[in-house]
Design a protein around this motif. Structure first.
Motif, PDB file in Angstrom:
ATOM      1  N   ASN A   1       0.792  -1.138  -0.011  1.00  0.00           N
ATOM      2  CA  ASN A   1       0.057  -0.045   0.000  1.00  0.00           C
ATOM      3  C   ASN A   1       0.876   1.371   0.000  1.00  0.00           C
ATOM      4  OD1 ASN A   1      -3.112  -0.243   0.060  1.00  0.00           O
ATOM      5  ND2 ASN A   1      -2.166  -2.127   1.327  1.00  0.00           N
ATOM      6  N   TRP A   2       1.886   1.167   0.739  1.00  0.00           N
ATOM      7  CA  TRP A   2       2.777   2.208   0.438  1.00  0.00           C
ATOM      8  C   TRP A   2       3.480   2.600  -1.134  1.00  0.00           C
ATOM      9  CZ3 TRP A   2       2.892   6.126   3.374  1.00  0.00           C
ATOM     10  CH2 TRP A   2       3.130   6.070   4.939  1.00  0.00           C
ATOM     11  N   VAL A   3       3.600   1.536  -1.838  1.00  0.00           N
ATOM     12  CA  VAL A   3       3.809   1.497  -3.088  1.00  0.00           C
ATOM     13  C   VAL A   3       2.761   1.978  -3.811  1.00  0.00           C
ATOM     14  CG1 VAL A   3       4.439   0.332  -5.218  1.00  0.00           C
ATOM     15  CG2 VAL A   3       5.746  -0.535  -3.094  1.00  0.00           C
ATOM     16  N   VAL A   4       1.487   1.679  -3.741  1.00  0.00           N
ATOM     17  CA  VAL A   4       0.388   2.089  -4.459  1.00  0.00           C
ATOM     18  C   VAL A   4      -0.040   3.448  -4.113  1.00  0.00           C
ATOM     19  CG1 VAL A   4      -2.137   1.641  -4.584  1.00  0.00           C
ATOM     20  CG2 VAL A   4      -0.848  -0.202  -4.466  1.00  0.00           C
ATOM     21  N   SER A   5       0.393   3.863  -2.682  1.00  0.00           N
ATOM     22  CA  SER A   5       0.139   5.423  -2.420  1.00  0.00           C
ATOM     23  C   SER A   5       1.338   6.200  -3.348  1.00  0.00           C
ATOM     24  CB  SER A   5       0.536   5.545  -1.066  1.00  0.00           C
ATOM     25  OG  SER A   5      -0.519   4.920  -0.203  1.00  0.00           O
ATOM     26  N   VAL A   6       2.329   5.775  -3.419  1.00  0.00           N
ATOM     27  CA  VAL A   6       3.125   6.527  -4.265  1.00  0.00           C
ATOM     28  C   VAL A   6       2.541   6.782  -5.741  1.00  0.00           C
ATOM     29  CG1 VAL A   6       5.681   6.864  -5.225  1.00  0.00           C
ATOM     30  CG2 VAL A   6       5.030   6.150  -2.804  1.00  0.00           C
ATOM     31  N   ILE A   7       2.165   5.547  -6.368  1.00  0.00           N
ATOM     32  CA  ILE A   7       1.807   5.484  -7.788  1.00  0.00           C
ATOM     33  C   ILE A   7       0.682   6.417  -7.860  1.00  0.00           C
ATOM     34  CG2 ILE A   7       0.763   4.073  -9.551  1.00  0.00           C
ATOM     35  CD1 ILE A   7       2.445   1.570  -8.421  1.00  0.00           C
ATOM     36  N   MET A   8      -0.197   6.488  -6.802  1.00  0.00           N
ATOM     37  CA  MET A   8      -1.420   7.304  -6.842  1.00  0.00           C
ATOM     38  C   MET A   8      -0.968   8.669  -6.830  1.00  0.00           C
ATOM     39  SD  MET A   8      -4.400   5.082  -4.997  1.00  0.00           S
ATOM     40  CE  MET A   8      -5.848   6.041  -5.879  1.00  0.00           C
ATOM     41  N   VAL A   9       0.045   9.198  -6.268  1.00  0.00           N
ATOM     42  CA  VAL A   9       0.577  10.719  -6.220  1.00  0.00           C
ATOM     43  C   VAL A   9       1.108  10.879  -7.350  1.00  0.00           C
ATOM     44  CG1 VAL A   9       2.107  12.127  -5.444  1.00  0.00           C
ATOM     45  CG2 VAL A   9       0.904  10.588  -3.651  1.00  0.00           C
ATOM     46  N   CYS A  10       1.701  10.044  -8.038  1.00  0.00           N
ATOM     47  CA  CYS A  10       2.288  10.101  -9.484  1.00  0.00           C
ATOM     48  C   CYS A  10       1.141  10.282 -10.386  1.00  0.00           C
ATOM     49  CB  CYS A  10       3.160   9.083  -9.901  1.00  0.00           C
ATOM     50  SG  CYS A  10       4.785   8.973  -8.818  1.00  0.00           S
ATOM     51  N   GLY A  11       0.141   9.333 -10.162  1.00  0.00           N
ATOM     52  CA  GLY A  11      -1.163   9.461 -11.097  1.00  0.00           C
ATOM     53  C   GLY A  11      -1.944  10.777 -10.854  1.00  0.00           C
ATOM     54  N   ALA A  12      -1.881  11.522  -9.940  1.00  0.00           N
ATOM     55  CA  ALA A  12      -2.520  12.804  -9.612  1.00  0.00           C
ATOM     56  C   ALA A  12      -1.648  13.840 -10.200  1.00  0.00           C
ATOM     57  CB  ALA A  12      -2.587  12.946  -8.004  1.00  0.00           C
ATOM     58  N   ILE A  13      -0.276  13.746 -10.386  1.00  0.00           N
ATOM     59  CA  ILE A  13       0.554  14.893 -10.980  1.00  0.00           C
ATOM     60  C   ILE A  13       0.120  14.702 -12.310  1.00  0.00           C
ATOM     61  CG2 ILE A  13       2.707  15.488 -11.573  1.00  0.00           C
ATOM     62  CD1 ILE A  13       3.698  14.291  -8.831  1.00  0.00           C
ATOM     63  N   PHE A  14      -0.058  13.324 -13.172  1.00  0.00           N
ATOM     64  CA  PHE A  14      -0.319  13.391 -14.557  1.00  0.00           C
ATOM     65  C   PHE A  14      -1.547  14.023 -14.884  1.00  0.00           C
ATOM     66  CE2 PHE A  14       3.106  10.369 -14.782  1.00  0.00           C
ATOM     67  CZ  PHE A  14       3.342  10.233 -16.054  1.00  0.00           C
ATOM     68  N   ILE A  15      -2.607  13.674 -13.994  1.00  0.00           N
ATOM     69  CA  ILE A  15      -3.835  14.241 -14.193  1.00  0.00           C
ATOM     70  C   ILE A  15      -3.921  15.835 -14.016  1.00  0.00           C
ATOM     71  CG2 ILE A  15      -6.302  14.655 -13.146  1.00  0.00           C
ATOM     72  CD1 ILE A  15      -5.810  11.800 -12.275  1.00  0.00           C
ATOM     73  N   LEU A  16      -3.406  16.444 -13.335  1.00  0.00           N
ATOM     74  CA  LEU A  16      -2.970  17.695 -13.014  1.00  0.00           C
ATOM     75  C   LEU A  16      -2.292  18.375 -14.362  1.00  0.00           C
ATOM     76  CD1 LEU A  16      -2.048  18.719  -9.531  1.00  0.00           C
ATOM     77  CD2 LEU A  16      -4.179  19.044 -10.589  1.00  0.00           C
ATOM     78  N   ALA A  17      -1.759  17.560 -14.906  1.00  0.00           N
ATOM     79  CA  ALA A  17      -0.624  18.206 -16.093  1.00  0.00           C
ATOM     80  C   ALA A  17      -1.676  18.292 -17.299  1.00  0.00           C
ATOM     81  CB  ALA A  17       0.407  16.962 -16.452  1.00  0.00           C
ATOM     82  N   LEU A  18      -2.845  17.389 -17.181  1.00  0.00           N
ATOM     83  CA  LEU A  18      -3.818  17.745 -18.323  1.00  0.00           C
ATOM     84  C   LEU A  18      -4.405  19.152 -18.441  1.00  0.00           C
ATOM     85  CD1 LEU A  18      -6.074  14.350 -17.803  1.00  0.00           C
ATOM     86  CD2 LEU A  18      -4.106  14.747 -19.548  1.00  0.00           C
ATOM     87  N   ASN A  19      -4.292  19.826 -17.233  1.00  0.00           N
ATOM     88  CA  ASN A  19      -4.763  21.327 -17.226  1.00  0.00           C
ATOM     89  C   ASN A  19      -3.778  22.072 -16.912  1.00  0.00           C
ATOM     90  OD1 ASN A  19      -7.166  23.191 -17.445  1.00  0.00           O
ATOM     91  ND2 ASN A  19      -6.789  23.559 -15.090  1.00  0.00           N
ATOM     92  N   HIS A  20      -2.403  21.830 -17.315  1.00  0.00           N
ATOM     93  CA  HIS A  20      -1.146  22.613 -17.085  1.00  0.00           C
ATOM     94  C   HIS A  20      -0.625  23.130 -18.264  1.00  0.00           C
ATOM     95  CE1 HIS A  20       2.501  23.916 -15.215  1.00  0.00           C
ATOM     96  NE2 HIS A  20       2.014  24.286 -14.301  1.00  0.00           N
ATOM     97  N   PRO A  21       0.181  24.108 -18.466  1.00  0.00           N
ATOM     98  CA  PRO A  21       0.905  24.400 -19.689  1.00  0.00           C
ATOM     99  C   PRO A  21       1.982  23.216 -20.161  1.00  0.00           C
ATOM    100  CG  PRO A  21       0.801  26.361 -18.310  1.00  0.00           C
ATOM    101  CD  PRO A  21       0.243  25.150 -17.516  1.00  0.00           C
ATOM    102  N   ILE A  22       2.433  22.395 -19.134  1.00  0.00           N
ATOM    103  CA  ILE A  22       3.452  21.413 -19.476  1.00  0.00           C
ATOM    104  C   ILE A  22       2.558  20.247 -20.337  1.00  0.00           C
ATOM    105  CG2 ILE A  22       2.811  19.998 -17.466  1.00  0.00           C
ATOM    106  CD1 ILE A  22       5.682  19.257 -17.421  1.00  0.00           C
ATOM    107  N   GLY A  23       1.280  20.312 -20.078  1.00  0.00           N
ATOM    108  CA  GLY A  23       0.458  19.158 -20.909  1.00  0.00           C
ATOM    109  C   GLY A  23       0.549  19.840 -22.293  1.00  0.00           C
ATOM    110  N   ARG A  24       0.827  20.934 -22.793  1.00  0.00           N
ATOM    111  CA  ARG A  24       0.915  21.379 -24.241  1.00  0.00           C
ATOM    112  C   ARG A  24       2.370  21.494 -24.650  1.00  0.00           C
ATOM    113  NH1 ARG A  24      -3.343  20.393 -23.060  1.00  0.00           N
ATOM    114  NH2 ARG A  24      -5.234  21.584 -22.986  1.00  0.00           N
TER     115      ARG A  24
END
Length: 218
Positions: free
Chosen positions: A71-94
């Motif tokens: 679950n520690w590993v899964v938690s880290v993966i989900m944090v990374c996933g949250a960052i990817f999701i935010l990138a969809l609405n961030h200039p870096i996504g372009r």
């Protein structure tokens, strides 16, 4: 009119994939919801990682060290996933190729939704009396009556709580990426590929079950 962060055409590496005919909402609601749900579900994994046991199947409650590590590993993966999701609405996504964001998000959405679909079917079958639909592992030292009670509770929790969470998570992630895609054809391909991915995973799970192999931990 849609409100977007300004970015120059030369920095938008996906500008050739944009289509002005697709209307955008004034706010990226699906990105926001996907981020919020990802963080909420990550906190549940942190709860298990620090030793919480509510919602865990019987075997997991008796293998705490391994479950906490996972679950520690899964938690880290989900944090990374949250960052990817935010990138969809961030200039870096372009500034990065669209596939670099969409591939991991596609995997996450397909896995979550297929997990929910498969779980709804198997747990419903289990609770209706077909116990072979779910292969709950035998826990040494636990009586058959205690195991049956714990497995029934686990199936109920999965059906009413955890599988809906997987479904919600997968759907909002998929919609966040759908909102990011600006061409009608791209959105059609996204939806089609999602359906195919979900079907493949769930059919694979059924085939494993038919040959007596366990598809999921529960």
């Amino acid at each position: 009119m849609a409100r977007e962060t300004s970015i120059s055409p030369e920095n938008d590496v996906n500008s050739d994939c944009r289509e002005s005919g697709v209307d955008l909402p004034s706010r990226p609601i699906w990105v926001h919801l996907a981020f919020v749900f990802t963080i909420l579900f990550m906190l549940l994994h942190v709860y298990w990682a620090v030793g919480g046991t509510w919602g865990l199947p019987l075997l997991a409650q008796h293998e705490k060290a391994a479950v906490q590590a996972v679950n520690w590993v899964v938690s880290v993966i989900m944090v990374c996933g949250a960052i990817f999701i935010l990138a969809l609405n961030h200039p870096i996504g372009r500034r990065v190729r669209a596939w670099m964001l969409l591939v991991p998000i596609w995997i996450a959405a397909v896995v979550c939704i297929s997990h929910a679909v498969y779980g709804f079917v198997t747990k419903a079958l289990y609770l209706s009396g077909y116990h072979g639909a779910v292969d709950f592992p035998v826990v040494p030292g636990i009586s058959a009556a205690r195991a049956a009670e714990a497995n029934h509770l686990s199936a109920v929790q999965d059906l009413l709580v955890f599988e809906p969470c997987f479904l919600i998570q997968g759907v909002v992630i998929a919609l966040a990426a759908w909102q990011f895609i600006r061409t009608l054809e791209g959105r059609r391909r996204w939806g089609t590929s999602m359906l195919l991915g979900i079907a493949v995973i769930d059919v694979f799970g059924v085939l494993l079950s038919l040959v007596g192999m366990r598809f999921a931990l529960s």
